[in-house]
Structures are given as structure tokens and as C-alpha cells.
Design a protein around this motif. Structure first.
Motif, PDB file in Angstrom:
ATOM      1  N   GLU A  65       0.940  -1.548  -0.073  1.00 24.76           N
ATOM      2  CA  GLU A  65       0.215  -0.195   0.066  1.00 24.76           C
ATOM      3  C   GLU A  65       0.699   1.231   0.238  1.00 24.76           C
ATOM      4  O   GLU A  65       1.756   1.434   0.941  1.00 24.76           O
ATOM      5  CB  GLU A  65      -0.513   0.122   1.332  1.00 24.76           C
ATOM      6  N   VAL A  66       0.599   1.676  -1.062  1.00 27.71           N
ATOM      7  CA  VAL A  66       1.900   3.295  -1.033  1.00 27.71           C
ATOM      8  C   VAL A  66       0.863   4.765  -0.975  1.00 27.71           C
ATOM      9  O   VAL A  66      -0.190   4.321  -1.264  1.00 27.71           O
ATOM     10  CB  VAL A  66       2.025   3.814  -2.897  1.00 27.71           C
ATOM     11  N   SER A  67       0.954   5.408   0.169  1.00 26.55           N
ATOM     12  CA  SER A  67       0.423   6.196   0.292  1.00 26.55           C
ATOM     13  C   SER A  67       1.725   7.806   0.240  1.00 26.55           C
ATOM     14  O   SER A  67       2.688   7.883   0.327  1.00 26.55           O
ATOM     15  CB  SER A  67      -0.186   6.281   2.067  1.00 26.55           C
ATOM     16  N   ALA A  68       0.973   8.904   0.561  1.00 21.53           N
ATOM     17  CA  ALA A  68       1.025  10.153   0.239  1.00 21.53           C
ATOM     18  C   ALA A  68       0.569  11.252   0.738  1.00 21.53           C
ATOM     19  O   ALA A  68      -1.549  11.177   0.502  1.00 21.53           O
ATOM     20  CB  ALA A  68       1.049  10.387  -1.072  1.00 21.53           C
ATOM     21  N   THR A  69       1.193  12.130   1.501  1.00 24.08           N
ATOM     22  CA  THR A  69       0.042  12.923   2.570  1.00 24.08           C
ATOM     23  C   THR A  69      -0.472  14.745   1.902  1.00 24.08           C
ATOM     24  O   THR A  69       1.118  14.619   1.684  1.00 24.08           O
ATOM     25  CB  THR A  69       0.445  13.303   3.421  1.00 24.08           C
ATOM     26  N   GLY A  70      -1.463  14.535   1.432  1.00 19.08           N
ATOM     27  CA  GLY A  70      -0.778  16.337   0.568  1.00 19.08           C
ATOM     28  C   GLY A  70      -0.749  17.586   0.832  1.00 19.08           C
ATOM     29  O   GLY A  70       0.277  17.541   2.829  1.00 19.08           O
ATOM     30  N   SER A  71      -1.078  18.794   0.273  1.00 20.81           N
ATOM     31  CA  SER A  71      -0.866  19.742   0.876  1.00 20.81           C
ATOM     32  C   SER A  71      -2.274  20.020   1.904  1.00 20.81           C
ATOM     33  O   SER A  71      -2.970  19.434   2.976  1.00 20.81           O
ATOM     34  CB  SER A  71      -0.534  21.024   0.186  1.00 20.81           C
ATOM     35  N   VAL A  72      -1.756  21.037   2.506  1.00 17.14           N
ATOM     36  CA  VAL A  72      -2.705  21.901   3.678  1.00 17.14           C
ATOM     37  C   VAL A  72      -3.868  22.459   2.663  1.00 17.14           C
ATOM     38  O   VAL A  72      -3.595  23.191   1.840  1.00 17.14           O
ATOM     39  CB  VAL A  72      -1.898  22.887   4.957  1.00 17.14           C
ATOM     40  N   PRO A  73      -5.204  22.507   2.962  1.00 16.19           N
ATOM     41  CA  PRO A  73      -6.042  22.737   2.478  1.00 16.19           C
ATOM     42  C   PRO A  73      -6.022  24.211   2.474  1.00 16.19           C
ATOM     43  O   PRO A  73      -5.724  25.058   3.497  1.00 16.19           O
ATOM     44  CB  PRO A  73      -7.694  22.911   3.215  1.00 16.19           C
TER      45      PRO A  73
ATOM     46  N   ALA B 183      -3.591  20.104  -2.695  1.00 10.31           N
ATOM     47  CA  ALA B 183      -3.475  18.439  -3.459  1.00 10.31           C
ATOM     48  C   ALA B 183      -2.350  17.670  -2.653  1.00 10.31           C
ATOM     49  O   ALA B 183      -1.547  18.045  -1.801  1.00 10.31           O
ATOM     50  CB  ALA B 183      -2.556  19.728  -4.739  1.00 10.31           C
ATOM     51  N   GLY B 184      -2.294  16.693  -3.689  1.00 14.87           N
ATOM     52  CA  GLY B 184      -0.600  15.809  -4.140  1.00 14.87           C
ATOM     53  C   GLY B 184      -1.347  14.429  -2.847  1.00 14.87           C
ATOM     54  O   GLY B 184      -0.435  13.969  -2.173  1.00 14.87           O
ATOM     55  N   TRP B 185      -2.337  14.131  -2.838  1.00 10.10           N
ATOM     56  CA  TRP B 185      -2.529  12.858  -2.027  1.00 10.10           C
ATOM     57  C   TRP B 185      -2.306  10.984  -2.800  1.00 10.10           C
ATOM     58  O   TRP B 185      -2.571  11.460  -4.171  1.00 10.10           O
ATOM     59  CB  TRP B 185      -4.131  12.980  -1.370  1.00 10.10           C
ATOM     60  N   TYR B 186      -2.470  10.411  -2.163  1.00 10.54           N
ATOM     61  CA  TYR B 186      -2.112   9.356  -2.595  1.00 10.54           C
ATOM     62  C   TYR B 186      -3.073   8.320  -1.117  1.00 10.54           C
ATOM     63  O   TYR B 186      -2.128   8.346  -0.961  1.00 10.54           O
ATOM     64  CB  TYR B 186      -1.223   8.556  -3.185  1.00 10.54           C
ATOM     65  N   PRO B 187      -4.045   6.463  -1.697  1.00  7.59           N
ATOM     66  CA  PRO B 187      -4.986   7.283  -2.684  1.00  7.59           C
ATOM     67  C   PRO B 187      -6.088   8.509  -2.237  1.00  7.59           C
ATOM     68  O   PRO B 187      -5.581   9.408  -1.514  1.00  7.59           O
ATOM     69  CB  PRO B 187      -5.647   6.339  -1.755  1.00  7.59           C
ATOM     70  N   LEU B 188      -7.253   8.178  -2.595  1.00  4.05           N
ATOM     71  CA  LEU B 188      -7.573   9.813  -3.026  1.00  4.05           C
ATOM     72  C   LEU B 188      -8.558   9.952  -2.000  1.00  4.05           C
ATOM     73  O   LEU B 188      -9.077   8.403   0.110  1.00  4.05           O
ATOM     74  CB  LEU B 188      -9.142   8.672  -3.666  1.00  4.05           C
ATOM     75  N   PRO B 189      -8.190  11.186  -0.704  1.00  4.41           N
ATOM     76  CA  PRO B 189      -8.782  11.619   0.272  1.00  4.41           C
ATOM     77  C   PRO B 189      -9.728  11.915   0.885  1.00  4.41           C
ATOM     78  O   PRO B 189     -10.147  11.576  -0.350  1.00  4.41           O
ATOM     79  CB  PRO B 189      -7.172  12.270   0.905  1.00  4.41           C
ATOM     80  N   GLU B 190     -10.359  11.726   2.647  1.00  2.00           N
ATOM     81  CA  GLU B 190     -11.916  12.266   2.706  1.00  2.00           C
ATOM     82  C   GLU B 190     -11.543  13.474   3.237  1.00  2.00           C
ATOM     83  O   GLU B 190     -10.778  14.105   4.064  1.00  2.00           O
ATOM     84  CB  GLU B 190     -11.876  11.052   3.881  1.00  2.00           C
ATOM     85  N   VAL B 191     -12.810  13.864   2.679  1.00 11.98           N
ATOM     86  CA  VAL B 191     -12.251  15.052   3.462  1.00 11.98           C
ATOM     87  C   VAL B 191     -13.982  15.194   3.925  1.00 11.98           C
ATOM     88  O   VAL B 191     -15.261  15.351   3.811  1.00 11.98           O
ATOM     89  CB  VAL B 191     -13.163  15.968   1.653  1.00 11.98           C
TER      90      VAL B 191
END
Length: 474
Positions: free
Chosen positions: A138-146, A165-173
Motif C-alpha cells: 500500500e503506497v500512500s502520500a500526504t498532500g498539502s494543507v487545505p 493537492a498531492g494525496w494518494y489514495p483519494l482522501p476523505e474531506v
């Protein structure tokens, strides 16, 4: 367990699997039994081993994905086979050989990407014996501050937009009101960039006009259990029941935010441009200094050369021969990869030498040049990185990269035939320059050599490529 997608492929696979498993009692292939969670950009080792622990160096080992034809890495009878390797894994995989003799079949994949997410299958064949195990990654990436913005008055309230921007997988909002209660969004859109990372845009309509409050947008990675949050304070006069002059004030507020953001952006851009100009000036001064009128005379060390390498009588060129030579396997000789070091070693000062690539330079050619610590490991697989004691640039099957971790793609087109390798022992810098255009190809970040000996390093893997040392700047 994975299966081929088409009926024909499924039937062929099942028949092959049945034949292979008729005599599969000699060993079992065992995976880790749990999912590997890795952050994007990191390296990962996929664990797999034989039970009982038998010597795997003469076996056919294949790591695959999705279907039997999608090869991530293949090893057979002591050799890595790259002919059918998937393009996205070229130059990024390495079978960890130091464990093969005890039955460990671990595969290292460097610089994880979102596309590496999923299941891998480790297969082993030995005559009629066959085994396989799966490894989930499982590859993950934490994106930018909203980023929050007020867009317009809508449906009796204020339209508030949250973007990240810059998230993986698709994040929850998630949205929270001033009391910390969750709010439903009215719309959400997402897209992915060229790297496979997700951008999200979520919208709510804020209608609670009777009170001031802080409204928050939280973007969360469920896989990593990590989140980024931003809050915005909205005063009561800016809601739907505001008088017309208040609407104007709201517009002015939005414009003020826009202009402040634009001013900050322009200031940041000016600072970055200034820094870039300083870097370019420093790079020009560095290159001017590096290109000497009398470069170092470097020769090859035959005692370090792999037994399949053929050195010229004057020690100034090297190519790969068709067969291994009968040479003693001394501690200083490379025994797995076709590498050779320079005779000269440097502890201090600045040094520069020229290398010319003759024969095949691009396409399917495999070659590398650079520097290495005198103490670099010469047995088994090398760790091609500064951490492994090597600073170099590497061409392999149409890929031209630096041996950084993760790899850095280099852009000279066509691939340079003549180049300079420049070493500054004092500053810990290693730079490569196109000898024809005098354009910098790549400079490694400053390193600490700690007074150790640094030697020229060369690697030739294909038959029709020859590396030659040059005598002058002409």
C-alpha cells in the motif's frame, strides 16, 4: 490470489500451474503475511523466502504483477534477466542477493510511486517444482494543507471552497462547524496529476448567519490515519441576511484576500528567482574552475576489475568480454557487477578527468561512470547510491539517471559521448559536465568524505560499449 483477465490466458495459466505443481513438494514459498505500508518516494523491500531454507541461487525466481506476462524482476541461474521487465520498473528493482544462499528472495524497489500500489507475486521454479507467495503493498502520500476561499453568495448562504493537492489514495474531506459538528458538502471534484496523485475540491454553503464562528476543512488519509486541517473565521454580517453595503464589504474582503495572496506569491517568486540566479552564478563559477587546462591522468586498476572486463594494455579503456577470465577472486576484485576502479585515489583538493563512451552510448546500452569510496563493497550486489559509497550517472536501456535515492532523471539529448567527472574532496562535491557543450549534467548534493580515499569508478554491462579515459580538454 491473482488470475489472468482473459479466458484463454486463464486456461493457459491453470494448465501451466498444474504441470508445475505436480512435483512441488520440495519447498514452499512464504510471504510476509501482512500488508506493507510505504510512503511515496521511499524504497521498499518485498520479503519472500523458501521453507525449508534452501540455496536459491540456481533457481528461476520471478516477481510479477497482475498476470504472468507482467514481470517486475526476473533472476535465473545467477543472472538478472531484463528482457521482459515492465518499463515502469526499469532501473528501480534489485534482488537482494546476500540472502539467496539461505533461501531469501527479497526484492528491493526504489522510489515508490502510486502506480506501485497493489499485489505482487513471488514465483519460484526448480524443474518440476513450483511455488508462489503474494505480497500486498500500500503506497500512500500526504498532500498539502487545505486552502479555503469564499467564492460567492449562494442559496441564502456563503459558498466556501476547500482545495488540497498531492494525496494518494483519494482522501476523505470533512467539514466542521464552530461546534465541531460535521457538515455535508454540496459538491466534490477530484483529479489526478501525471504522477497519479489526487487533487480534491470540496464545497459547502454556510448559512448559519446568527453567530460568528470558525469553520474548518479537514482532508484525511484513511490509509495513513493522517490529516491536514485549515480553518476560516466568518463573521455574521457576511451571511445571506447582510444589507447590500455588507455584501460590498464581503466582496472587498475577498478581493483583499486575493491581493494579499497575489502579493505573497509575487514576493516568493522574486525570492526564488534571486536564489536561482545565485545558484546559476555559483554553478558557472564552479564549471569554469572545474574545466582545467591539465586534467588528472587516471588509469584503471586491474586488481579491482571484474573478471569479465577487458582492460587495454595502457589501462586507459575498458569493455566487457564474452567470457570470464581466469583471475584470482581477491577481496579487492568486483565479483558480481562488471565494475572497475581507477588506480588513483584522492583524499583532498579538486580533481577532474575525461571519459569518452565509444560504441553504443544510448538505446539498450548499460554503462556508468563516477566516483566511489575505496572501501566500497566489491562482493555481491552494489548499493548504487551515495549511502552505498558511489556517486555516479548511469545509462540503462534508454534511461539516463543519477544514482541518487530516489533516482534523478537526466535530460541531455542526445546522451553525451564525452564528459568530465569532477571531484572536490574539500567541499564534498561530485559534478558531471558534457565535454562538448560544457553544460552541467548533474551535481550531487554536498557529501562528507571524512578524509577517506575516493577513486574513479566505471561500470560496463553491454558488449558493444567501451569506456575510454581522455588525456586533455580538447
Amino acid at each position: 490470489m491473482w488470475l489472468p483477465a482473459s479466458p484463454g490466458g486463464l486456461l493457459s495459466y491453470l494448465v501451466t500451474l498444474l504441470v508445475l505443481r505436480l512435483g512441488s513438494a520440495d519447498f514452499r514459498v512464504v510471504g510476509p503475511g501482512h500488508t506493507l505500508q510505504v510512503t511515496m518516494g521511499q524504497d521498499v523491500v518485498l520479503p519472500c523466502h523458501l521453507s525449508p531454507s534452501v540455496d536459491a541461487r540456481s533457481l528461476d525466481i520471478r516477481w510479477i504483477r497482475h498476470s504472468f506476462s507482467e514481470t517486475v524482476h526476473r533472476y535465473q541461474n545467477g543472472e538478472n534477466l531484463y528482457g521482459d521487465q515492465m518499463e515502469e520498473y526499469v532501473g528501480r528493482t534489485e534482488l537482494v542477493r546476500d540472502g539467496l544462499s539461505s533461501g531469501r528472495l527479497n526484492l528491493r524497489i526504489s522510489a515508490l510511486r502510486p502506480s506501485d500500489d497493489g499485489q505482487y507475486v513471488c514465483t519460484v521454479t526448480d524443474g518440476a517444482s513450483y511455488g508462489e507467495a503474494t505480497v500486498d503493498v500500500e503506497v500512500s502520500a500526504t498532500g498539502s494543507v487545505p486552502q479555503l476561499s469564499l467564492e460567492a453568495y449562494e442559496d441564502g448562504g456563503i459558498r466556501v471552497v476547500c482545495q488540497s493537492a498531492g494525496w494518494y489514495p483519494l482522501p476523505e474531506v470533512l467539514w466542521k462547524d464552530p461546534d465541531g459538528q460535521h457538515l455535508p458538502s454540496v459538491s466534490q471534484r477530484h483529479s489526478s496529476d501525471e504522477r497519479g496523485l489526487f487533487d480534491v475540491k470540496d464545497v459547502i454553503i454556510v448559512t448559519n448567519g446568527n453567530r460568528d464562528g470558525k469553520w474548518s476543512c479537514v482532508v484525511r488519509s484513511i490509509r495513513l490515519n493522517q490529516e491536514q486541517e485549515t480553518s476560516l473565521h466568518i463573521s455574521a454580517p457576511f451571511f445571506h441576511n447582510a444589507r447590500p453595503w455588507m455584501v460590498g464589504v464581503g466582496v472587498l474582503l475577498v478581493l483583499s484576500v486575493v491581493f494579499l495572496g497575489l502579493g505573497a506569491y509575487l514576493w516568493r517568486r522574486k525570492v526564488l528567482q534571486s536564489r536561482e540566479l545565485e545558484k546559476r552564478a555559483a554553478a558557472l563559477a564552479w564549471r569554469k574552475f572545474l574545466l582545467p587546462h591539465n586534467p588528472d591522468v587516471v588509469t584503471l586498476d586491474p586488481n579491482s576489475a571484474h573478471s569479465q572486463l577487458v582492460l587495454s594494455a595502457d589501462g586507459r579503456s575498458v569493455r566487457r568480454g564474452r567470457a570470464r577470465q581466469d583471475l584470482p577472486n581477491t577481496p579487492e576484485r568486483f565479483d558480481t557487477w562488471c565494475c572497475v576502479l581507477g588506480q588513483e585515489g584522492f583524499r583532498e583538493g579538486r580533481h577532474c578527468w575525461g571519459v569518452e563512451v565509444k560504441g553504443e552510448v544510448g538505446g539498450d546500452a548499460w554503462w556508468a561512470v563516477g566516483v566511489a569510496r575505496d572501501s566500497v563493497d566489491r562482493k555481491g550486489c552494489l548499493e548504487l547510491s551515495p549511502a552505498g559509497g558511489i556517486w555516479g550517472i548511469w545509462h540503462c536501456e534508454s534511461h539516463f539517471v543519477s544514482v541518487t535515492s530516489p533516482r534523478t532523471s537526466l535530460s541531455p539529448i542526445p546522451i553525451p559521448r564525452r564528459l568530465w567527472v569532477c571531484l572536490d574532496c574539500t567541499q564534498g562535491l561530485v559534478t558531471f559536465i558534457d565535454a562538448d557543450s560544457e553544460v552541467e549534467i548533474f551535481t550531487f548534493p554536498p557529501a562528507s568524505f571524512n578524509g577517506g580515499i575516493i577513486r574513479p569508478w566505471f561500470w560496463v554491462e553491454t558488449w558493444n560499449t567501451e569506456l575510454c579515459l581522455r588525456d586533455s580538454t580538447s
